[in-house]
Structure formats: structure tokens, C-alpha cells
Design a protein around this motif. Structure first.
Motif, PDB file in Angstrom:
ATOM      1  N   ILE A 120      -5.509  10.238   8.066  1.00 47.33           N
ATOM      2  CA  ILE A 120      -5.783  10.685   6.706  1.00 47.33           C
ATOM      3  C   ILE A 120      -5.506   9.521   5.759  1.00 47.33           C
ATOM      4  O   ILE A 120      -4.659   8.678   6.032  1.00 47.33           O
ATOM      5  N   ASN A 121      -6.226   9.492   4.683  1.00 49.60           N
ATOM      6  CA  ASN A 121      -6.027   8.489   3.648  1.00 49.60           C
ATOM      7  C   ASN A 121      -6.001   9.243   2.330  1.00 49.60           C
ATOM      8  O   ASN A 121      -7.016   9.779   1.911  1.00 49.60           O
ATOM      9  N   ARG A 122      -4.840   9.318   1.729  1.00 48.06           N
ATOM     10  CA  ARG A 122      -4.688  10.066   0.486  1.00 48.06           C
ATOM     11  C   ARG A 122      -4.308   9.101  -0.646  1.00 48.06           C
ATOM     12  O   ARG A 122      -3.137   8.850  -0.879  1.00 48.06           O
ATOM     13  N   PRO A 123      -5.307   8.577  -1.351  1.00 49.01           N
ATOM     14  CA  PRO A 123      -4.981   7.721  -2.487  1.00 49.01           C
ATOM     15  C   PRO A 123      -4.267   8.497  -3.589  1.00 49.01           C
ATOM     16  O   PRO A 123      -3.530   7.935  -4.387  1.00 49.01           O
ATOM     17  N   SER A 124      -4.477   9.812  -3.594  1.00 45.40           N
ATOM     18  CA  SER A 124      -3.805  10.689  -4.547  1.00 45.40           C
ATOM     19  C   SER A 124      -3.857  12.101  -3.974  1.00 45.40           C
ATOM     20  O   SER A 124      -4.772  12.450  -3.232  1.00 45.40           O
ATOM     21  N   PHE A 125      -2.858  12.881  -4.280  1.00 42.33           N
ATOM     22  CA  PHE A 125      -2.839  14.281  -3.866  1.00 42.33           C
ATOM     23  C   PHE A 125      -2.119  15.031  -4.974  1.00 42.33           C
ATOM     24  O   PHE A 125      -1.072  14.589  -5.439  1.00 42.33           O
ATOM     25  N   PRO A 126      -2.653  16.155  -5.446  1.00 51.05           N
ATOM     26  CA  PRO A 126      -2.116  16.777  -6.661  1.00 51.05           C
ATOM     27  C   PRO A 126      -0.742  17.424  -6.519  1.00 51.05           C
ATOM     28  O   PRO A 126      -0.130  17.757  -7.529  1.00 51.05           O
ATOM     29  N   TYR A 127      -0.242  17.596  -5.292  1.00 54.52           N
ATOM     30  CA  TYR A 127       1.020  18.310  -5.107  1.00 54.52           C
ATOM     31  C   TYR A 127       1.996  17.504  -4.271  1.00 54.52           C
ATOM     32  O   TYR A 127       1.590  16.822  -3.328  1.00 54.52           O
ATOM     33  N   PRO A 128       3.288  17.611  -4.573  1.00 49.64           N
ATOM     34  CA  PRO A 128       4.283  16.991  -3.701  1.00 49.64           C
ATOM     35  C   PRO A 128       4.180  17.596  -2.297  1.00 49.64           C
ATOM     36  O   PRO A 128       4.120  18.818  -2.140  1.00 49.64           O
ATOM     37  N   THR A 129       4.133  16.736  -1.297  1.00 49.99           N
ATOM     38  CA  THR A 129       3.944  17.169   0.078  1.00 49.99           C
ATOM     39  C   THR A 129       4.962  16.486   0.978  1.00 49.99           C
ATOM     40  O   THR A 129       5.244  15.296   0.805  1.00 49.99           O
ATOM     41  N   ILE A 130       5.494  17.263   1.923  1.00 47.08           N
ATOM     42  CA  ILE A 130       6.449  16.744   2.898  1.00 47.08           C
ATOM     43  C   ILE A 130       5.872  17.002   4.276  1.00 47.08           C
ATOM     44  O   ILE A 130       5.658  18.150   4.658  1.00 47.08           O
ATOM     45  N   GLU A 131       5.602  15.936   5.028  1.00 52.03           N
ATOM     46  CA  GLU A 131       5.124  16.071   6.398  1.00 52.03           C
ATOM     47  C   GLU A 131       6.237  15.622   7.335  1.00 52.03           C
ATOM     48  O   GLU A 131       6.826  14.560   7.138  1.00 52.03           O
ATOM     49  N   LEU A 132       6.523  16.439   8.334  1.00 52.41           N
ATOM     50  CA  LEU A 132       7.487  16.097   9.368  1.00 52.41           C
ATOM     51  C   LEU A 132       6.705  15.695  10.610  1.00 52.41           C
ATOM     52  O   LEU A 132       5.956  16.509  11.167  1.00 52.41           O
ATOM     53  N   LEU A 133       6.859  14.466  11.024  1.00 50.03           N
ATOM     54  CA  LEU A 133       6.197  13.997  12.241  1.00 50.03           C
ATOM     55  C   LEU A 133       7.059  14.456  13.413  1.00 50.03           C
ATOM     56  O   LEU A 133       8.169  13.972  13.607  1.00 50.03           O
ATOM     57  N   ALA A 134       6.539  15.406  14.175  1.00 47.89           N
ATOM     58  CA  ALA A 134       7.342  16.058  15.204  1.00 47.89           C
ATOM     59  C   ALA A 134       7.155  15.450  16.586  1.00 47.89           C
ATOM     60  O   ALA A 134       8.025  15.587  17.442  1.00 47.89           O
ATOM     61  N   ALA A 135       6.032  14.796  16.841  1.00 45.58           N
ATOM     62  CA  ALA A 135       5.795  14.181  18.150  1.00 45.58           C
ATOM     63  C   ALA A 135       4.756  13.093  18.018  1.00 45.58           C
ATOM     64  O   ALA A 135       3.847  13.176  17.185  1.00 45.58           O
ATOM     65  N   GLY A 136       4.890  12.071  18.836  1.00 41.67           N
ATOM     66  CA  GLY A 136       3.912  10.995  18.876  1.00 41.67           C
ATOM     67  C   GLY A 136       4.303   9.821  18.004  1.00 41.67           C
ATOM     68  O   GLY A 136       5.264   9.876  17.239  1.00 41.67           O
ATOM     69  N   ASP A 137       3.536   8.760  18.140  1.00 42.10           N
ATOM     70  CA  ASP A 137       3.709   7.569  17.314  1.00 42.10           C
ATOM     71  C   ASP A 137       2.651   7.575  16.225  1.00 42.10           C
ATOM     72  O   ASP A 137       1.510   7.995  16.456  1.00 42.10           O
ATOM     73  N   TRP A 138       3.035   7.096  15.059  1.00 41.16           N
ATOM     74  CA  TRP A 138       2.173   7.129  13.890  1.00 41.16           C
ATOM     75  C   TRP A 138       2.286   5.806  13.148  1.00 41.16           C
ATOM     76  O   TRP A 138       3.330   5.160  13.168  1.00 41.16           O
ATOM     77  N   VAL A 139       1.238   5.453  12.433  1.00 41.37           N
ATOM     78  CA  VAL A 139       1.268   4.313  11.525  1.00 41.37           C
ATOM     79  C   VAL A 139       1.160   4.878  10.117  1.00 41.37           C
ATOM     80  O   VAL A 139       0.226   5.620   9.792  1.00 41.37           O
ATOM     81  N   LEU A 140       2.141   4.522   9.304  1.00 45.08           N
ATOM     82  CA  LEU A 140       2.192   4.980   7.919  1.00 45.08           C
ATOM     83  C   LEU A 140       1.872   3.805   7.008  1.00 45.08           C
ATOM     84  O   LEU A 140       2.528   2.761   7.073  1.00 45.08           O
ATOM     85  N   GLY A 141       0.863   3.970   6.182  1.00 38.96           N
ATOM     86  CA  GLY A 141       0.506   2.952   5.211  1.00 38.96           C
ATOM     87  C   GLY A 141       0.851   3.417   3.813  1.00 38.96           C
ATOM     88  O   GLY A 141       0.542   4.537   3.426  1.00 38.96           O
ATOM     89  N   THR A 142       1.525   2.540   3.075  1.00 39.46           N
ATOM     90  CA  THR A 142       1.869   2.819   1.683  1.00 39.46           C
ATOM     91  C   THR A 142       1.468   1.592   0.866  1.00 39.46           C
ATOM     92  O   THR A 142       2.111   0.559   0.956  1.00 39.46           O
ATOM     93  N   GLY A 143       0.402   1.721   0.133  1.00 43.88           N
ATOM     94  CA  GLY A 143      -0.080   0.560  -0.620  1.00 43.88           C
ATOM     95  C   GLY A 143      -0.542  -0.518   0.339  1.00 43.88           C
ATOM     96  O   GLY A 143      -1.398  -0.301   1.179  1.00 43.88           O
ATOM     97  N   LYS A 144       0.083  -1.689   0.274  1.00 42.39           N
ATOM     98  CA  LYS A 144      -0.309  -2.809   1.138  1.00 42.39           C
ATOM     99  C   LYS A 144       0.542  -2.886   2.399  1.00 42.39           C
ATOM    100  O   LYS A 144       0.319  -3.745   3.240  1.00 42.39           O
ATOM    101  N   ASN A 145       1.533  -2.026   2.544  1.00 41.69           N
ATOM    102  CA  ASN A 145       2.429  -2.081   3.691  1.00 41.69           C
ATOM    103  C   ASN A 145       2.078  -1.017   4.716  1.00 41.69           C
ATOM    104  O   ASN A 145       1.686   0.089   4.356  1.00 41.69           O
ATOM    105  N   ALA A 146       2.249  -1.353   5.993  1.00 44.04           N
ATOM    106  CA  ALA A 146       2.062  -0.398   7.080  1.00 44.04           C
ATOM    107  C   ALA A 146       3.233  -0.544   8.041  1.00 44.04           C
ATOM    108  O   ALA A 146       3.731  -1.652   8.267  1.00 44.04           O
ATOM    109  N   GLN A 147       3.675   0.592   8.572  1.00 46.78           N
ATOM    110  CA  GLN A 147       4.787   0.538   9.517  1.00 46.78           C
ATOM    111  C   GLN A 147       4.625   1.599  10.584  1.00 46.78           C
ATOM    112  O   GLN A 147       4.057   2.664  10.336  1.00 46.78           O
ATOM    113  N   LEU A 148       5.124   1.295  11.770  1.00 47.61           N
ATOM    114  CA  LEU A 148       5.099   2.230  12.881  1.00 47.61           C
ATOM    115  C   LEU A 148       6.272   3.177  12.736  1.00 47.61           C
ATOM    116  O   LEU A 148       7.392   2.757  12.426  1.00 47.61           O
ATOM    117  N   THR A 149       6.021   4.467  12.910  1.00 41.01           N
ATOM    118  CA  THR A 149       7.081   5.460  12.842  1.00 41.01           C
ATOM    119  C   THR A 149       6.771   6.562  13.848  1.00 41.01           C
ATOM    120  O   THR A 149       5.732   6.541  14.495  1.00 41.01           O
TER     121      THR A 149
END
Length: 167
Positions: free
Chosen positions: A55-84
Motif C-alpha cells: 500500500i502507498n498512502r501519501p495521505s489518509f484522513p484518519y489516524p490508523t494503527i496497524e499491527l504487523l503480526a507475521a512476516g517481514d515488511w518494508v516500511l517507507g516514510t518519506g525518503k526512508n525505508a526500513q525492514l520491520t
């Protein structure tokens, strides 16, 4: 165009709401009184995602909390990306764009909680979630139980689901 407020009265997501890279999920959509309420739940859910989920959310109208429960993910915030991975809370909303992509073989599972109301940021701070943070690592067991309790509310009669939304 369907708004999030149109979604809240539904027991199931409308066609096209879920990403096509979602294998399966359980969801709760709640009807709230209005945007003027202090704090409420808009929707919540659990999803198992395909390995190519993103998913790519440049904007979302509501505060959202996602809990990554299983698997590896790449999180991008602006120009930074990190494995989590498991145990990461990903926070985003109107002023915090994110990109989230599954990586590796999986399984990839996540929970989400979409909030609204003028007191939401205060409640998140009181819960120990720092403002303007995008990634927080937590012990996921108790949070998974809380998400499951919220999602289970989808089995309640509509009048009781409405009460849950702004409790």
C-alpha cells in the motif's frame, strides 16, 4: 464516490475496498455519530496478505494503527525505508504518509484500527504512543487480543455496534 462514512454502516467491505493482494480478512465497519465526537473507531480488521501486498498512502484522513503480526515488511516514510516485522505498530494518518510492502515468503498478517474524533491524538499519547511516530515496536500478544475483541464486535446487532463506535 464512497466516503469512509458510507463504509461505517456496512458489515462487510464494499467491492474494491480491500487491496487485491489480500488473501482473506475479517473486518468491522462501525457507524459513528459524526466527526464532532471526541473519540471513536471507524473500522478495524485482520488481513492475511499475499507476498506482493503493498500500500502507498501519501495521505489518509484518519489516524490508523496497524499491527504487523507475521512476516517481514518494508516500511517507507518519506525518503526512508526500513525492514520491520512482527510486533511493529505502524502509525499513519492525515499528516504522516507511508508505504508498506510485504517482503519474503510470509505468511504476512496484520491488524488495523482506524480512529476518528478530536481527542484521538490525546488518547494515543496517553496510551504511550508518541505523536508523529511512524513505527513503534511492542509485545504483540496483548494487542492481538485487543484487536480480536474489537473485530468480534462485527457479530453484534447494528444498534450495539453503533454504541461500540463511540464508547
Amino acid at each position: 464516490v464512497m466516503s469512509i462514512f458510507d463504509l461505517m454502516a456496512l458489515k462487510a467491505p464494499p467491492p474494491g475496498f480491500l487491496d487485491s493482494h489480500t488473501k482473506r480478512g475479517r473486518h468491522l465497519f462501525l457507524e459513528t455519530t459524526s466527526a464532532r465526537h471526541a473519540f471513536g473507531v471507524v473500522c478495524a480488521g485482520w488481513e492475511e496478505c499475499h507476498a506482493d501486498f503493498q500500500i502507498n498512502r501519501p495521505s489518509f484522513p484518519y489516524p490508523t494503527i496497524e499491527l504487523l503480526a507475521a512476516g517481514d515488511w518494508v516500511l517507507g516514510t518519506g525518503k526512508n525505508a526500513q525492514l520491520t516485522g512482527s510486533g511493529a505498530l505502524v502509525l499513519y494518518g492525515p499528516s504522516s504518509p507511508i508505504a508498506l510492502a510485504a517482503t519474503g515468503p510470509g505468511p504476512h498478517r496484520k491488524y488495523f484500527l482506524v480512529l476518528s474524533g478530536y481527542q484521538t491524538s490525546n488518547h494515543l499519547e496517553q496510551a504511550g504512543i508518541p505523536p508523529h511516530e511512524t513505527l513503534v515496536h511492542v509485545h504483540q500478544g496483548p494487542l492481538m487480543e485487543l484487536y480480536e475483541q474489537i473485530i468480534t464486535c462485527s457479530e453484534l446487532p447494528e444498534s450495539q455496534r453503533k454504541a461500540v463506535a463511540t464508547a
